[in-house]
Design a protein around this motif. Sequence first.
Motif, PDB file in Angstrom:
ATOM      1  N   ILE A 172       0.916  -0.773   0.281  1.00 26.66           N
ATOM      2  CA  ILE A 172      -0.245   0.050   0.118  1.00 26.66           C
ATOM      3  C   ILE A 172       0.899   1.291   0.057  1.00 26.66           C
ATOM      4  O   ILE A 172       1.950   1.620   1.212  1.00 26.66           O
ATOM      5  N   VAL A 173       0.593   1.910  -1.072  1.00 28.96           N
ATOM      6  CA  VAL A 173       1.542   3.337  -1.206  1.00 28.96           C
ATOM      7  C   VAL A 173       0.595   4.540  -0.315  1.00 28.96           C
ATOM      8  O   VAL A 173      -0.158   4.385  -1.254  1.00 28.96           O
ATOM      9  N   MET A 174       1.106   5.327  -0.031  1.00 26.91           N
ATOM     10  CA  MET A 174       0.250   6.556   0.605  1.00 26.91           C
ATOM     11  C   MET A 174       1.585   8.058   0.023  1.00 26.91           C
ATOM     12  O   MET A 174       2.591   8.076   1.244  1.00 26.91           O
ATOM     13  N   GLU A 175       1.093   8.462  -0.889  1.00 29.38           N
ATOM     14  CA  GLU A 175       1.998   9.740  -1.062  1.00 29.38           C
ATOM     15  C   GLU A 175       1.304  11.191  -0.143  1.00 29.38           C
ATOM     16  O   GLU A 175      -0.202  11.152  -0.046  1.00 29.38           O
ATOM     17  N   THR A 176       2.241  11.658   0.955  1.00 26.63           N
ATOM     18  CA  THR A 176       1.643  12.797   0.974  1.00 26.63           C
ATOM     19  C   THR A 176       1.962  14.675   0.307  1.00 26.63           C
ATOM     20  O   THR A 176       1.689  15.207   1.124  1.00 26.63           O
ATOM     21  N   SER A 202      -3.477   8.668  -0.392  1.00 27.11           N
ATOM     22  CA  SER A 202      -2.815  10.397  -0.164  1.00 27.11           C
ATOM     23  C   SER A 202      -3.665  10.564   0.757  1.00 27.11           C
ATOM     24  O   SER A 202      -4.289  10.251   1.600  1.00 27.11           O
ATOM     25  N   GLU A 203      -2.951  11.622   0.951  1.00 31.53           N
ATOM     26  CA  GLU A 203      -3.211  12.152   2.472  1.00 31.53           C
ATOM     27  C   GLU A 203      -3.129  13.559   2.103  1.00 31.53           C
ATOM     28  O   GLU A 203      -1.813  14.139   1.109  1.00 31.53           O
ATOM     29  N   TYR A 204      -3.896  14.092   2.363  1.00 31.02           N
ATOM     30  CA  TYR A 204      -4.628  15.939   2.370  1.00 31.02           C
ATOM     31  C   TYR A 204      -3.682  16.689   3.689  1.00 31.02           C
ATOM     32  O   TYR A 204      -5.037  16.657   4.959  1.00 31.02           O
ATOM     33  N   GLY A 205      -2.919  17.757   3.569  1.00 31.95           N
ATOM     34  CA  GLY A 205      -2.966  18.612   5.262  1.00 31.95           C
ATOM     35  C   GLY A 205      -2.223  19.112   4.609  1.00 31.95           C
ATOM     36  O   GLY A 205      -1.471  19.003   4.171  1.00 31.95           O
ATOM     37  N   TYR A 250      -7.725  12.014   3.882  1.00 28.85           N
ATOM     38  CA  TYR A 250      -7.370  10.969   3.733  1.00 28.85           C
ATOM     39  C   TYR A 250      -8.161  10.127   2.517  1.00 28.85           C
ATOM     40  O   TYR A 250      -9.035   9.918   1.733  1.00 28.85           O
ATOM     41  N   SER A 251      -7.504   9.799   0.974  1.00 27.50           N
ATOM     42  CA  SER A 251      -8.088   9.363   0.123  1.00 27.50           C
ATOM     43  C   SER A 251      -7.374   7.603   0.248  1.00 27.50           C
ATOM     44  O   SER A 251      -6.316   7.394   0.238  1.00 27.50           O
ATOM     45  N   LYS A 252      -8.581   6.505  -0.756  1.00 29.70           N
ATOM     46  CA  LYS A 252      -7.600   4.902  -0.905  1.00 29.70           C
ATOM     47  C   LYS A 252      -7.778   4.593  -2.245  1.00 29.70           C
ATOM     48  O   LYS A 252      -7.581   3.306  -2.350  1.00 29.70           O
ATOM     49  N   GLY A 253      -7.516   5.695  -2.923  1.00 30.25           N
ATOM     50  CA  GLY A 253      -7.610   5.786  -4.473  1.00 30.25           C
ATOM     51  C   GLY A 253      -8.561   6.542  -4.720  1.00 30.25           C
ATOM     52  O   GLY A 253      -8.938   7.157  -4.259  1.00 30.25           O
ATOM     53  N   GLU A 254      -8.571   6.454  -6.320  1.00 26.00           N
ATOM     54  CA  GLU A 254      -9.002   7.501  -7.385  1.00 26.00           C
ATOM     55  C   GLU A 254      -8.813   9.373  -6.627  1.00 26.00           C
ATOM     56  O   GLU A 254      -9.686  10.109  -7.392  1.00 26.00           O
ATOM     57  N   GLY A 255      -8.084   9.186  -5.527  1.00 28.57           N
ATOM     58  CA  GLY A 255      -7.838  10.606  -5.741  1.00 28.57           C
ATOM     59  C   GLY A 255      -9.028  11.849  -4.782  1.00 28.57           C
ATOM     60  O   GLY A 255      -9.363  12.738  -5.073  1.00 28.57           O
TER      61      GLY A 255
END
Length: 162
Positions: A34-38, A68-71, A80-85
């Motif tokens: 699982i890859v999460m970009e910040t 993704s993480e948005y903060g 937070y996004s589990k995909g698809e933006g």
Amino acid sequence: MRLKRKEKKVLLIGVTYALLDFIETYTIDFPELIVMETGGMKGKRREMVRAELHQILCQGFQVRTIHSEYGMTELLSQGYSKGEGIFSCPPWMRVLARDINDPLSLVESGRTGGINIIDLANRNSCAFISTQDLGKVYPNGSFEIAGRFDNSDIRGCNLLVQ
């Protein structure tokens, strides 16, 4: 790879430019990862729209989706996004989209605008942030980030230590 053999979920979290550096340096075969970009290039690389970025990261990491993480430093809460933006945030955080030509007017659901954030977790500090991010907010409160305003300042708490 030891982590792959243990059959446990593995989460790799990284700032966007570092994840791109990683896939340019290493070849990885770990589709369960699982890859999460910040977020953010922090002036290290050219900015790109999230869809393009996620396509490059999916190919490089050989995974189906990128989380993704948005903060930001000023906020105590994140989306937070589990995909698809598409991001979700906690109930005490609200994201709104403002008109890019009239910062005192909001745009209707599903239209692109400048992102405003209300974070009630920011008790005794600034609970309202007007960002330089562009995005859309949907009726259920979820949102997506398309990118940043042209010529906006480079942001990021990791810039403070550089």
